[in-house]
Design a protein around this motif. Structure first.
Motif, PDB file in Angstrom:
ATOM      1  N   ARG A  11       0.819  -1.214   0.000  1.00  0.00           N
ATOM      2  CA  ARG A  11       0.000   0.000   0.000  1.00  0.00           C
ATOM      3  C   ARG A  11       0.858   1.272   0.000  1.00  0.00           C
ATOM      4  N   GLU A  12       1.890   1.296   0.820  1.00  0.00           N
ATOM      5  CA  GLU A  12       2.724   2.503   0.888  1.00  0.00           C
ATOM      6  C   GLU A  12       3.446   2.745  -0.437  1.00  0.00           C
ATOM      7  N   ALA A  13       3.914   1.660  -1.064  1.00  0.00           N
ATOM      8  CA  ALA A  13       4.579   1.812  -2.368  1.00  0.00           C
ATOM      9  C   ALA A  13       3.595   2.325  -3.413  1.00  0.00           C
ATOM     10  N   MET A  14       2.357   1.830  -3.363  1.00  0.00           N
ATOM     11  CA  MET A  14       1.353   2.301  -4.309  1.00  0.00           C
ATOM     12  C   MET A  14       1.029   3.767  -4.074  1.00  0.00           C
ATOM     13  N   LYS A  15       0.936   4.162  -2.824  1.00  0.00           N
ATOM     14  CA  LYS A  15       0.663   5.571  -2.517  1.00  0.00           C
ATOM     15  C   LYS A  15       1.785   6.461  -3.042  1.00  0.00           C
ATOM     16  N   ALA A  16       3.013   5.992  -2.909  1.00  0.00           N
ATOM     17  CA  ALA A  16       4.151   6.787  -3.381  1.00  0.00           C
ATOM     18  C   ALA A  16       4.194   6.887  -4.899  1.00  0.00           C
ATOM     19  N   ASP A  17       3.584   5.907  -5.589  1.00  0.00           N
ATOM     20  CA  ASP A  17       3.508   5.917  -7.052  1.00  0.00           C
ATOM     21  C   ASP A  17       4.896   6.037  -7.684  1.00  0.00           C
ATOM     22  N   GLY A  18       5.836   5.285  -7.112  1.00  0.00           N
ATOM     23  CA  GLY A  18       7.191   5.391  -7.630  1.00  0.00           C
ATOM     24  C   GLY A  18       7.539   4.373  -8.699  1.00  0.00           C
ATOM     25  N   GLY A  19       6.714   3.351  -8.867  1.00  0.00           N
ATOM     26  CA  GLY A  19       7.010   2.326  -9.859  1.00  0.00           C
ATOM     27  C   GLY A  19       5.738   1.808 -10.498  1.00  0.00           C
ATOM     28  N   MET A  20       5.911   0.928 -11.465  1.00  0.00           N
ATOM     29  CA  MET A  20       4.761   0.375 -12.185  1.00  0.00           C
ATOM     30  C   MET A  20       3.885  -0.464 -11.269  1.00  0.00           C
ATOM     31  N   ASN A  21       2.580  -0.330 -11.410  1.00  0.00           N
ATOM     32  CA  ASN A  21       1.642  -1.252 -10.788  1.00  0.00           C
ATOM     33  C   ASN A  21       1.156  -2.191 -11.883  1.00  0.00           C
ATOM     34  N   ILE A  22       1.444  -3.473 -11.714  1.00  0.00           N
ATOM     35  CA  ILE A  22       1.157  -4.472 -12.739  1.00  0.00           C
ATOM     36  C   ILE A  22      -0.193  -5.121 -12.450  1.00  0.00           C
ATOM     37  N   GLY A  23      -1.069  -5.116 -13.421  1.00  0.00           N
ATOM     38  CA  GLY A  23      -2.332  -5.827 -13.309  1.00  0.00           C
ATOM     39  C   GLY A  23      -2.170  -7.253 -13.809  1.00  0.00           C
ATOM     40  N   ILE A  24      -2.500  -8.210 -12.964  1.00  0.00           N
ATOM     41  CA  ILE A  24      -2.424  -9.622 -13.346  1.00  0.00           C
ATOM     42  C   ILE A  24      -3.819 -10.072 -13.758  1.00  0.00           C
ATOM     43  N   VAL A  25      -3.961 -10.528 -14.985  1.00  0.00           N
ATOM     44  CA  VAL A  25      -5.223 -11.094 -15.461  1.00  0.00           C
ATOM     45  C   VAL A  25      -4.997 -12.597 -15.583  1.00  0.00           C
ATOM     46  N   THR A  26      -5.708 -13.358 -14.792  1.00  0.00           N
ATOM     47  CA  THR A  26      -5.400 -14.782 -14.678  1.00  0.00           C
ATOM     48  C   THR A  26      -6.557 -15.672 -15.107  1.00  0.00           C
ATOM     49  N   ALA A  27      -6.222 -16.754 -15.750  1.00  0.00           N
ATOM     50  CA  ALA A  27      -7.191 -17.772 -16.151  1.00  0.00           C
ATOM     51  C   ALA A  27      -7.119 -18.976 -15.227  1.00  0.00           C
ATOM     52  N   TYR A  28      -6.637 -18.769 -13.998  1.00  0.00           N
ATOM     53  CA  TYR A  28      -6.494 -19.888 -13.064  1.00  0.00           C
ATOM     54  C   TYR A  28      -7.827 -20.569 -12.780  1.00  0.00           C
ATOM     55  N   ASN A  29      -7.837 -21.861 -12.872  1.00  0.00           N
ATOM     56  CA  ASN A  29      -8.798 -22.712 -12.164  1.00  0.00           C
ATOM     57  C   ASN A  29      -8.133 -24.070 -11.996  1.00  0.00           C
ATOM     58  N   ASP A  30      -8.639 -24.876 -11.080  1.00  0.00           N
ATOM     59  CA  ASP A  30      -7.948 -26.148 -10.840  1.00  0.00           C
ATOM     60  C   ASP A  30      -8.675 -27.333 -11.450  1.00  0.00           C
ATOM     61  N   MET A  31      -9.566 -27.051 -12.419  1.00  0.00           N
ATOM     62  CA  MET A  31     -10.151 -28.137 -13.203  1.00  0.00           C
ATOM     63  C   MET A  31      -9.359 -28.361 -14.482  1.00  0.00           C
ATOM     64  N   LEU A  32      -8.741 -27.320 -14.991  1.00  0.00           N
ATOM     65  CA  LEU A  32      -7.932 -27.438 -16.205  1.00  0.00           C
ATOM     66  C   LEU A  32      -6.478 -27.644 -15.818  1.00  0.00           C
ATOM     67  N   SER A  33      -5.909 -28.717 -16.301  1.00  0.00           N
ATOM     68  CA  SER A  33      -4.519 -29.008 -15.951  1.00  0.00           C
ATOM     69  C   SER A  33      -3.595 -27.865 -16.351  1.00  0.00           C
ATOM     70  N   ALA A  34      -3.846 -27.263 -17.509  1.00  0.00           N
ATOM     71  CA  ALA A  34      -2.957 -26.213 -18.004  1.00  0.00           C
ATOM     72  C   ALA A  34      -3.004 -24.971 -17.140  1.00  0.00           C
ATOM     73  N   HIS A  35      -4.160 -24.704 -16.518  1.00  0.00           N
ATOM     74  CA  HIS A  35      -4.316 -23.469 -15.754  1.00  0.00           C
ATOM     75  C   HIS A  35      -4.190 -23.684 -14.254  1.00  0.00           C
ATOM     76  N   ALA A  36      -4.226 -24.935 -13.813  1.00  0.00           N
ATOM     77  CA  ALA A  36      -4.025 -25.227 -12.393  1.00  0.00           C
ATOM     78  C   ALA A  36      -2.648 -24.780 -11.924  1.00  0.00           C
ATOM     79  N   VAL A  37      -1.680 -24.730 -12.834  1.00  0.00           N
ATOM     80  CA  VAL A  37      -0.314 -24.327 -12.464  1.00  0.00           C
ATOM     81  C   VAL A  37      -0.245 -22.882 -12.006  1.00  0.00           C
ATOM     82  N   TYR A  38      -1.237 -22.073 -12.340  1.00  0.00           N
ATOM     83  CA  TYR A  38      -1.206 -20.650 -12.014  1.00  0.00           C
ATOM     84  C   TYR A  38      -1.595 -20.342 -10.564  1.00  0.00           C
TER      85      TYR A  38
END
Length: 603
Positions: free
Chosen positions: A56-83
């Motif tokens: 939170r403090e780093a975000m308030k300072a706005d000194g670096g990139m804030n990365i948005g993670i868009v994830t397809a995780y679920n644990d029914m699909l073997s390929a996406h369970a790894v996420y």
């Protein structure tokens, strides 16, 4: 550049001039608004930061990139369970370079392998539009200066890109999870499927074989749509180099993901190496995707996905472009179903670094694209390694197995094995890279169906024991969402094994596992709405000719013109299919990508 690759690229650039300019103007306007976080109100920011304490403090300072993670995780699909653990690790790795990361949102990830042949498959293609919309919602908060896209399988990567490209002023990196280790060989699995189709194997044996093949976390190991996605991200320069086919749970896999987070933090607009997604995905990158598809014998589904991804970036590519490229691009890989090896064997033989080196050497790929890794595509011709606990890249040597990978100067085939067919039935595409040459032309009487399950019942009843062109219509995007018809592969393969001339003609899809049976797919215009495939009757002589590039009903011309279309089946309901009526009603033709969302947006 190879003259034909260059000519096709110029053709795409010229055709896309107006739409691409409009797209670039859009992302430039978005960029001109600058980093959104400083412009947001305090209450807005408080909501965005409330879910995190460590950052939170780093975000308030706005000194670096804030990365948005868009994830397809679920644990029914073997390929996406790894996420599962990826976001918490990525937050740690972001802090290492002065950045922060948050899960911006999740996207649905359905598995065609689970729904194949059942009602749920009719939602499959339109899950791509749903994923694109979900990606847009995830990024709509305006609190991110970059994004990491976590997805692998069939509709997930195209959907992520289609949504993310509308935020093309942001730098983004695709982060794969890698294929599961090799289980039961694909040919052995296919043999059990064919034995089951003729009653020589019971359900217990079949299930045991399938579980031996699909046995752990990671992508399925055959070279279907999911793994073709990963190949494409490499030749488009949207992965860290060599990331596509490294197994989950390994030190190398972890270090590649860590490097992706570090790299993303360096390519934002506050640095001196700004690489926004909308500039990375240009006309040359789209041509690279098509060339890679053809050179490796990838999934036919990308005849839909590449045009749809391109449209989201203001680029127009059509099937003629693929057809022309196919005649210039050699087939240099044989991976199941186009060979006996799986993607782990492909990776061991040299993998994507070998493919990219060979294609660059023959000037078949555009090397001068802006990649997320920095520099150009030549960096992707090196293999990632771990030495002394550090990630590095080494030159790739000769092919480790020339039954899997061959030099571009001595390929398996001088062309890429995709053809466009055209005739009085319409336009369709066919993948012949795994089809024996003597089966490229099939002329036989039609047997017409409007449901793939009826085909299976006819096969079981012995009604298809002859030379036959199986026609399955009302399978297009507007009719029922364009499901894959891969469940037809075992019975059609059995008929072919028995010595019959067999082909499939459909306005539906086949699969990334399209194999030895010639299949004229994506027939357009589709039956719903007036496509001539709706005129075919049982017994009509149909010619599927991948040599001449024709798809013809050998019916008297006057009679063909006068024939009425078959009646349209009632729309199906249940399994949520009725909720997707909007997508079906708005969907455009297969050659444009079969997207209701893009059509509604006027793209």
């Amino acid at each position: 550049m190879n003259p034909e690759v260059s000519a096709v690229t110029d053709r795409i650039i010229e055709r896309s001039r107006v739409s691409r300019a409009a797209y670039l103007a859009l992302i430039e306007r978005e960029r001109d608004q600058g980093a959104r976080r400083p412009q947001l109100g305090c209450a807005n920011l408080a909501h965005a930061y409330a879910g995190t304490e460590e950052d939170r403090e780093a975000m308030k300072a706005d000194g670096g990139m804030n990365i948005g993670i868009v994830t397809a995780y679920n644990d029914m699909l073997s390929a996406h369970a790894v996420y599962y653990r990826y976001p918490e690790l990525m937050k740690v790795w972001a802090r290492e370079v002065g950045a922060t990361a948050q899960v911006a949102g999740g996207v649905p990830a359905m598995c065609d392998g689970v729904t194949q042949g059942y009602a749920g498959m009719e939602l499959s293609l339109f899950s791509r539009d749903t994923i694109a919309l979900s990606t847009a919602i995830a990024l709509s908060h305006g609190t991110f200066e970059g994004a990491a896209l976590l997805g692998i399988c069939d509709k997930i990567v195209p959907g992520l890109l289609m949504g993310a490209l509308r935020f093309g002023h942001l730098p983004m990196v695709l982060i794969p999870g890698g294929p599961m280790p090799t289980g039961l060989p694909n040919k052995a699995k296919a043999a059990v499927r064919e034995r089951f189709a003729v009653g020589e194997a019971d359900r217990e044996e079949l299930l045991d074989a399938e579980i031996q093949a699909y046995h752990s976390k990671g992508t399925c190991t055959f070279y279907g749509t999911a793994n073709t996605n990963q190949m494409m991200m490499e030749v488009m320069g949207l992965h860290m180099p060599g990331a596509a086919f490294v197994n989950p749970g390994t030190k190398l896999r972890q270090e590649l993901t860590r490097a992706a987070v570090h790299r993303l933090a360096k390519i934002g607009w506050r640095g001196d190496d700004y690489r926004p997604l909308g500039h990375c995905v240009d006309e040359k990158a789209i041509v690279n995707a098509a060339v890679g598809l053809l050179a490796t014998g990838g999934s036919t589904n990308h005849l839909l996905h590449v045009p749809a991804i391109a449209r989201a970036a203001g680029i127009v590519i059509d099937w003629e472009d693929f057809d022309r490229l196919s005649r210039a691009v050699p087939l240099i890989a044989r991976v199941y179903p186009n060979g006996s090896a799986d993607v782990n064997g492909f990776e061991a033989a040299g993998g994507m670094p070998y493919v990219i080196r060979e294609l660059l050497g023959e000037q078949l790929l555009h090397g001068d694209i802006p990649t997320v890794a920095g520099g150009d595509l030549s960096a992707y011709a090196f293999k990632p390694t771990i030495e002394h606990d550090s990630l590095g890249w080494s030159p790739v040597g000769d092919s480790g197995d020339e039954t899997i990978l061959r030099p571009a100067a001595a390929p398996f085939s001088p062309d890429g094995g995709m053809r466009i067919l055209a005739g009085n039935i319409g336009r369709a595409c066919i993948k012949v890279s795994a089809v024996e040459r003597e089966r490229w032309v099939v002329e036989a009487p039609a047997r017409v169906f409007a449901d793939q399950l009826d085909v299976i019942e006819a096969f079981k009843a012995g009604e298809l024991e002859r030379d036959v062109v199986v026609v399955v219509r009302f399978q297009g995007p507007r009719a029922n969402g364009m499901p894959e018809l891969h469940k037809l592969t075992p019975p059609l393969g059995v008929l072919q094994n028995r010595g019959f001339k067999v082909a499939l003609v459909t306005d539906g899809r086949m699969s990334g596992a399209s194999g030895k049976v010639p299949c004229a797919i994506h027939c357009s215009p589709e039956a719903l709405g007036g496509g001539a495939i709706g005129k075919i009757r049982d017994g009509d002589l149909i010619r599927v000719d991948a040599v001449a590039g024709t798809l013809t009903a050998l019916v008297d011309e006057a009679e063909w013109a006068a024939r009425p279309l078959a009646p349209t089946p009632a729309p199906a309901s249940g399994m949520g299919r009725e909720l997707f009526g909007m997508f079906r009603g708005l969907a455009d033709e297969a050659e444009k990508g079969a997207s209701g969302m893009l059509a509604a947006a006027g793209l």
